[in-house]
Design an enzyme around this catalytic site. Structure first.
Site, mmCIF file in Angstrom:
data_model
loop_
_atom_site.group_PDB
_atom_site.id
_atom_site.type_symbol
_atom_site.label_atom_id
_atom_site.label_comp_id
_atom_site.label_asym_id
_atom_site.label_seq_id
_atom_site.Cartn_x
_atom_site.Cartn_y
_atom_site.Cartn_z
ATOM 1 N N CYS A 13 -0.909 5.561 -5.522
ATOM 2 C CA CYS A 13 0.069 4.843 -6.334
ATOM 3 C C CYS A 13 0.438 5.726 -7.514
ATOM 4 C CB CYS A 13 -0.508 3.520 -6.832
ATOM 5 S SG CYS A 13 0.671 2.530 -7.786
ATOM 6 N N CYS A 19 -2.012 2.399 -13.688
ATOM 7 C CA CYS A 19 -2.505 1.326 -14.545
ATOM 8 C C CYS A 19 -3.980 1.628 -14.858
ATOM 9 C CB CYS A 19 -2.377 -0.024 -13.850
ATOM 10 S SG CYS A 19 -0.662 -0.467 -13.507
ATOM 11 N N CYS A 61 -6.894 0.047 -12.709
ATOM 12 C CA CYS A 61 -6.766 0.011 -11.244
ATOM 13 C C CYS A 61 -7.264 1.304 -10.632
ATOM 14 C CB CYS A 61 -5.306 -0.217 -10.876
ATOM 15 S SG CYS A 61 -5.000 -0.150 -9.114
ATOM 16 N N GLU A 119 -6.286 0.802 2.316
ATOM 17 C CA GLU A 119 -7.170 -0.352 2.448
ATOM 18 C C GLU A 119 -6.385 -1.622 2.719
ATOM 19 O OE1 GLU A 119 -9.485 -0.675 -1.101
ATOM 20 O OE2 GLU A 119 -10.009 1.445 -1.046
ATOM 21 N N CYS A 152 -4.373 -9.000 2.537
ATOM 22 C CA CYS A 152 -3.811 -8.200 1.449
ATOM 23 C C CYS A 152 -3.573 -6.797 1.999
ATOM 24 C CB CYS A 152 -4.833 -8.184 0.312
ATOM 25 S SG CYS A 152 -4.385 -7.127 -1.056
ATOM 26 N N CYS A 177 -8.460 -3.617 -5.208
ATOM 27 C CA CYS A 177 -7.514 -2.549 -4.920
ATOM 28 C C CYS A 177 -8.041 -1.130 -5.115
ATOM 29 C CB CYS A 177 -6.345 -2.813 -5.859
ATOM 30 S SG CYS A 177 -4.985 -1.741 -5.636
HETATM 31 N N1 SAH Z 1 1.474 -2.379 -7.476
HETATM 32 C C1 SAH Z 1 1.490 -3.805 -7.323
HETATM 33 C C2 SAH Z 1 0.518 -4.354 -6.305
HETATM 34 C C3 SAH Z 1 -0.854 -3.776 -6.250
HETATM 35 S S1 SAH Z 1 -2.251 -4.452 -7.061
HETATM 36 C C4 SAH Z 1 1.290 -4.483 -8.649
HETATM 37 O O1 SAH Z 1 1.037 -3.781 -9.626
HETATM 38 O O2 SAH Z 1 1.451 -5.686 -8.735
HETATM 39 C C5 SAH Z 1 -2.280 -6.189 -6.968
HETATM 40 C C6 SAH Z 1 -2.814 -6.809 -8.256
HETATM 41 O O3 SAH Z 1 -4.185 -6.454 -8.502
HETATM 42 C C7 SAH Z 1 -2.033 -6.375 -9.479
HETATM 43 O O4 SAH Z 1 -1.763 -7.452 -10.319
HETATM 44 C C8 SAH Z 1 -3.007 -5.417 -10.125
HETATM 45 O O5 SAH Z 1 -2.709 -5.251 -11.477
HETATM 46 C C9 SAH Z 1 -4.336 -6.076 -9.850
HETATM 47 N N2 SAH Z 1 -5.502 -5.213 -9.995
HETATM 48 C C10 SAH Z 1 -5.586 -3.872 -9.835
HETATM 49 N N3 SAH Z 1 -6.833 -3.429 -10.072
HETATM 50 C C11 SAH Z 1 -7.583 -4.508 -10.374
HETATM 51 C C12 SAH Z 1 -8.962 -4.705 -10.711
HETATM 52 N N4 SAH Z 1 -9.805 -3.681 -10.759
HETATM 53 N N5 SAH Z 1 -9.381 -5.969 -10.961
HETATM 54 C C13 SAH Z 1 -8.519 -7.010 -10.883
HETATM 55 N N6 SAH Z 1 -7.219 -6.898 -10.567
HETATM 56 C C14 SAH Z 1 -6.750 -5.649 -10.325
#
Ligand code: SAH
Length: 361
Positions: free
Chosen positions: A121, A125, A128, A100, A114, A345
């Site tokens: 990944c 987390c 996510c 995406e 973005c 994301c």
């Molecule tokens: N792997 C990298 C970049 C990808 S995500 C990282 O972890 O930074 C980019 C940002 O979006 C990260 O801070 C991630 O924690 C956040 N993110 C992921 N899922 C999310 C969600 N459902 N709502 C808000 N932020 C989210």
């Protein structure tokens, strides 16, 4: 390697050659022809090889018949939010994997794209939706770059340009370090795409060795750290990576980066109800930020279907921000965009591809 070499090698490999030299030999191309191809794709943003009119017609036909596409990502679904400010694309790679990318059009002429660095990944987390589906593969430099190229072409039709690129799509950029640095080279090349380093941000889950390495790159690309909680106990609950790189190690690496580069670091903090949004967390976060050129970005949570997590209410986000403000920590609250099209994301792909098991925290 120059940016043009990165692009040509990667494109040649996608088209089935060993590298750019083998490609050039197969078509008896002089070096300046390769330069013309590169410039047409990255600077002039030409759509197809057939439209690169500086190339002789026979060459264009030969390249087209052999499948030398200028795009390595093909849009499968493109959605625009009701307010028209957010456009989200799901793109298919040559092997069927999907990633995406999102275009955000802010006030004035400011635009942010973005982009994704990996299909899936590995870091899981809890909040996510990309992490919940697991890791598939690294993207190549051109697959990363072409997401930006797609939206640059789209914007050009409206007389606009990309002003910022953030590596905040699917994947962990520092888990695909070399390809991401090569993609940065492609984005930045003044003879090609020409986006300034200071307009690019890499966001990481907090991989300490790569932060060290990045400190030595000597480039002015911005660094953002996904912190999300100020203690190991809490961070470990939502970010498994914290077991490998606990907060003390992460903050030490950040301090070294800041000392070496004199650059500000952005800390991302997704606000999760009852998990990391209490006053004590705000004070602990402020203590971690104290004495450095650090900026906190509080992120309203975009709910994902499988995670048993809820976003913090607006009033609590403001109270949390107030504590950071009072402690002298520069803090902004990210404005959610494109919620009506599930623009966070991994959310779009989650609708088209099956997920692994739901996570629990
Ligand atoms: N792997 C990298 C970049 C990808 S995500 C990282 O972890 O930074 C980019 C940002 O979006 C990260 O801070 C991630 O924690 C956040 N993110 C992921 N899922 C999310 C969600 N459902 N709502 C808000 N932020 C989210």
């Amino acid at each position: 390697m120059t940016a043009a070499d990165v692009w040509l090698d990667d494109k040649a490999r996608h088209a089935g050659y060993a590298d750019a030299a083998a490609f050039a030999q197969a078509h008896a191309l002089k070096p300046y022809r390769l330069g013309q191809l590169y410039r047409a794709a990255t600077k002039e943003l030409v759509g197809t090889v057939g439209a690169i009119t500086v190339l002789p017609r026979e060459l264009r036909e030969a390249l087209e018949s052999q499948g030398f596409p200028l795009e390595s990502v093909a849009p499968v679904v493109v959605q625009r939010s009701k307010d028209g400010q957010t456009t989200k694309g799901l793109f298919r790679l040559h092997d069927g994997n999907e990633v995406e990318a999102v275009l955000m059009e802010h006030w004035g002429d400011r635009t942010t794209v973005c982009i994704s660095s990996q299909a899936g990944c590995a870091f899981k987390c809890a909040f996510c939706s990309t992490g919940q589906a697991g890791f598939t593969r690294n993207l190549t430099p051109v697959e990363i770059f072409d997401q930006a190229r797609y939206f640059a072409r789209e914007l050009a039709q409206r007389g606009k340009k990309i002003t910022n690129v953030v590596f905040m799509g699917m994947g962990e950029p520092f888990h695909n370090y070399d390809a991401v640095m090569a993609a940065v080279k492609l984005l930045n090349d003044p003879a090609g795409f020409g986006l300034g380093h200071r307009h690019i941000t890499i966001s990481t889950v907090g991989l300490v060795p790569q932060i060290e390495r990045f400190s030595d790159e000597g480039i002015q690309v911005n660094l953002a750290i996904s912190l999300h909680a100020p203690t190991d106990e809490r961070r470990g609950r939502i970010m498994p990576v914290n077991r490998r790189h606990p907060i003390a190690d992460l903050m030490a690496a950040c301090a070294r980066y800041a000392a070496k580069t004199k650059r500000k670091i952005f800390f991302e903090y997704v606000m999760l109800e009852g998990v990391n949004d209490d006053d004590a967390s705000a004070r602990a976060l402020a203590a971690l930020m104290r004495g450095h050129l650090y900026h906190v970005n509080l992120i309203p949570y975009n709910a994902t279907p499988d995670a048993p997590l809820r976003g913090t209410a607006d009033a609590r986000i403001r109270a949390f921000q107030h504590i950071l403000d009072a402690a002298g920590v520069p803090t902004t609250v990210r404005t959610p965009m494109g919620r009506d099209i599930a623009a966070a994301c991994g959310q779009l792909r989650a609708q088209t591809q099956p997920r692994a098991n739901a996570v629990s925290v």
